[in-house]
Design a protein around this motif. Structure first.
Motif, PDB file in Angstrom:
ATOM      1  N   LYS A 178      53.223  24.509  49.745  1.00 44.01           N
ATOM      2  CA  LYS A 178      52.290  23.667  49.028  1.00 44.01           C
ATOM      3  C   LYS A 178      51.969  24.335  47.693  1.00 44.01           C
ATOM      4  N   VAL A 179      52.037  23.566  46.620  1.00 42.16           N
ATOM      5  CA  VAL A 179      51.807  24.108  45.284  1.00 42.16           C
ATOM      6  C   VAL A 179      50.661  23.355  44.626  1.00 42.16           C
ATOM      7  N   GLU A 180      49.694  24.097  44.115  1.00 43.53           N
ATOM      8  CA  GLU A 180      48.595  23.514  43.361  1.00 43.53           C
ATOM      9  C   GLU A 180      48.505  24.235  42.022  1.00 43.53           C
ATOM     10  N   VAL A 181      48.471  23.480  40.924  1.00 40.18           N
ATOM     11  CA  VAL A 181      48.437  24.062  39.583  1.00 40.18           C
ATOM     12  C   VAL A 181      47.217  23.568  38.836  1.00 40.18           C
ATOM     13  N   TRP A 182      46.492  24.505  38.220  1.00 42.12           N
ATOM     14  CA  TRP A 182      45.405  24.179  37.299  1.00 42.12           C
ATOM     15  C   TRP A 182      45.756  24.759  35.939  1.00 42.12           C
ATOM     16  N   PHE A 183      45.533  23.980  34.904  1.00 39.17           N
ATOM     17  CA  PHE A 183      45.774  24.454  33.539  1.00 39.17           C
ATOM     18  C   PHE A 183      44.652  23.996  32.627  1.00 39.17           C
ATOM     19  N   LYS A 184      44.230  24.905  31.749  1.00 38.65           N
ATOM     20  CA  LYS A 184      43.219  24.589  30.753  1.00 38.65           C
ATOM     21  C   LYS A 184      43.561  25.343  29.473  1.00 38.65           C
ATOM     22  N   LYS A 185      43.584  24.617  28.366  1.00 38.25           N
ATOM     23  CA  LYS A 185      43.886  25.255  27.099  1.00 38.25           C
ATOM     24  C   LYS A 185      42.833  26.293  26.766  1.00 38.25           C
ATOM     25  N   PRO A 186      43.244  27.386  26.083  1.00 40.52           N
ATOM     26  CA  PRO A 186      44.576  27.597  25.511  1.00 40.52           C
ATOM     27  C   PRO A 186      45.570  28.274  26.459  1.00 40.52           C
ATOM     28  N   HIS A 187      45.091  29.078  27.438  1.00 40.36           N
ATOM     29  CA  HIS A 187      46.036  29.854  28.237  1.00 40.36           C
ATOM     30  C   HIS A 187      45.499  30.161  29.635  1.00 40.36           C
ATOM     31  N   PHE A 188      44.705  29.273  30.189  1.00 41.33           N
ATOM     32  CA  PHE A 188      44.158  29.503  31.521  1.00 41.33           C
ATOM     33  C   PHE A 188      45.030  28.797  32.573  1.00 41.33           C
ATOM     34  N   TYR A 189      45.491  29.571  33.561  1.00 45.77           N
ATOM     35  CA  TYR A 189      46.347  29.030  34.622  1.00 45.77           C
ATOM     36  C   TYR A 189      45.861  29.521  35.981  1.00 45.77           C
ATOM     37  N   ARG A 190      46.027  28.650  36.957  1.00 46.77           N
ATOM     38  CA  ARG A 190      45.856  29.034  38.359  1.00 46.77           C
ATOM     39  C   ARG A 190      46.929  28.310  39.160  1.00 46.77           C
TER      40      ARG A 190
END
Length: 361
Positions: free
Chosen positions: A61-73
Motif C-alpha cells: 500500500k502506497v500513500e503519498v503526501w506532497f506540499k510545495k516547495p519540497h515537503f514529502y511523505r
C-alpha cells in the motif's frame, strides 16, 4: 454579394467552433500537464503497488503526501506483514523512518529531484513531458501514455504505460523491462490535488509515533504501562514487536541475483547480544559480504553522509566508507547489509532480488 460574405463568415465561425470542440492534440495535452505541474501546490494519493521482479508478486500500500516547495511523505506498507516504512522530506532534511523498529536515518539530500519514483505524480508528469517520442492515446474517459522509464536506480526498467483520467489525475502505471514484462504496477485508488495538511504533518517525531492518537508499536516497551494493559493487548503487542518470529530466530534470505563471475564461498553464524548474525561472503573480482541480523533501534541524531535508495519493496540506506559501499535495509523483520566495492547498479540489483523462501536460523 453581402449575402455570400455573410454565409462565408457563418461557415468559418462554425468550422472554428467545431475544431475547438474536437480532441486535443498531443502537444496541447503535454502543455496542460506542464501547466498543472507548475501550478499544483499539493496533493495526496493512495494506491497499491505490485512488484513482479521476485519469485512471487509483492504487494504494498502506497500513500503519498506532497506540499510545495519540497515537503514529502511517502508511506510504504507491506500488506502481508502490515509493516510500514516512511520516506519523509522537510526543512531538516530527508528521513527514512521504520517506526515499528524505532529506526530513523536523516540525510542531507535533494531527493527526489535526481531519482524518479513510480508512485510520485510529478515523476509521472516529467516522464511524459520530457519524452519527445511519447505516444498519447485518448479514449472517451481517459488518456493513455507510452513513454520511456526514467528510474536511474533500476536500469532494467525501460518503458512505462501511464493512464490518467480526463482531468489528468493518475489512475494506473505499468513499468516494463526490455522483454515487455510488467515489473512494477501502481493502481491509484484516490488522488486529491491542492489539498491541505496539519501543521506538523511532515514532522519527523509525529511520523515516528503515529497519527490520530494511535501509537506505532516499537521494540522498546514500558513495563509499568504493560502492567496496566490486559493480557490480550499485551500478547498482541508482543507479537507485533517480534514480527511474528519466535524468540531470537532469524529469517535468512538468499539473493536471486548474483553478478556474473561471483559465487558464495562460506556462511558464518555469529552470536551477538541481539541474537544471531549470519555473514555470507561472495568471491569475485570485487568481493562483497551480505550480513543479516535482528534489527537494532537507530535514532537520526545527526545526518548521515549517504543517500536513500529505492529498492522497490523498501527504501535502503547507501553509504560509502573507505572505498566500499554499505547498503543496508530491512525486509520482513530481518536487517540486511551489503558491503563491497561493487558498482552501485549491481549492488542494488543484489538487494532488489532478496525475495522468496527464508531459512530460519
Amino acid at each position: 454579394m453581402r449575402r455570400i460574405t455573410w454565409v462565408c463568415v457563418v461557415l468559418l465561425s462554425a468550422i472554428v467552433f467545431l475544431a475547438g470542440c474536437g480532441e486535443k492534440t498531443p502537444e496541447e495535452i503535454v502543455s496542460d500537464l506542464s501547466k498543472r505541474s507548475e501550478k499544483m501546490e499539493s496533493y495526496k494519493s493512495k494506491g497499491t503497488m505490485t512488484i513482479n521482479s521476485g519469485t512471487a508478486p509483492q504487494e504494498y500500500k502506497v500513500e503519498v503526501w506532497f506540499k510545495k516547495p519540497h515537503f514529502y511523505r511517502v508511506s510504504l506498507t507491506n500488506t502481508k506483514k502490515d509493516v510500514t516504512q516512511i520516506l519523509l522530506r522537510n526543512d531538516e532534511g530527508v528521513f527514512v523512518l521504520t517506526p515499528h523498529l524505532e529506526k530513523s536515518f536523516r540525510f542531507q539530500s535533494d531527493w527526489p529531484e535526481n531519482s524518479g519514483q513510480v508512485y510520485l505524480y510529478e515523476s509521472l508528469l516529467n516522464s511524459i513531458i520530457d519524452d519527445s517520442t511519447r505516444k498519447v492515446t485518448p479514449t472517451e474517459k481517459q488518456y493513455q501514455f507510452e513513454v520511456a522509464a526514467n528510474y536511474p536506480q533500476n536500469q532494467s526498467l525501460v518503458s512505462q504505460q501511464i493512464w490518467m483520467d480526463r482531468k489528468y489525475n493518475p489512475q494506473k502505471v505499468q513499468v516494463l523491462n526490455d522483454e515487455e514484462k510488467v515489473m512494477v504496477e501502481v493502481q491509484f485508488d484516490s488522488f486529491e490535488a491542492d489539498t491541505s495538511f496539519d501543521k506538523d504533518a511532515f514532522d519527523m517525531e509525529r511520523n515516528m509515533t503515529g497519527f490520530a492518537g494511535r501509537s506505532v508499536p516499537t521494540l522498546a516497551k514500558d513495563k509499568d504501562q504493560d502492567k496496566d494493559q490486559d493480557e490480550d493487548q499485551d500478547k498482541d503487542k508482543e507479537q507485533e514487536t517480534a514480527e511474528e518470529k519466535p524468540d531470537n530466530s532469524l529469517d535468512v534470505f538468499t539473493p536471486d541475483y548474483i553478478p556474473e563471475g561471483y559465487k558464495a564461498m562460506n556462511e558464518t553464524t555469529v552470536e551477538t547480544p541481539d541474537g544471531p548474525a549470519v555473514i555470507t561472503r561472495y568471491q569475485g573480482e570485487k568481493p562483497f559480504t551480505l550480513t543479516q541480523r535482528q534489527p537494532v533501534a537507530v535514532e537520526a541524531s545527526a545526518p548521515v553522509y549517504g543517500k536513500p535508495v529505492d529498492l522497490g519493496y523498501t527504501v535502503g540506506i547507501l553509504l560509502e566508507r573507505d572505498g566500499k559501499k554499505h547498503l543496508s535495509w530491512t525486509y520482513e523483520g530481518t536487517e540486511l547489509e551489503l558491503i563491497g566495492a561493487l558498482p552501485e547498479e549491481e549492488l542494488l540489483q543484489v538487494a532488489e532480488s532478496v525475495y522468496g523462501q527464508a531459512e530460519e536460523k
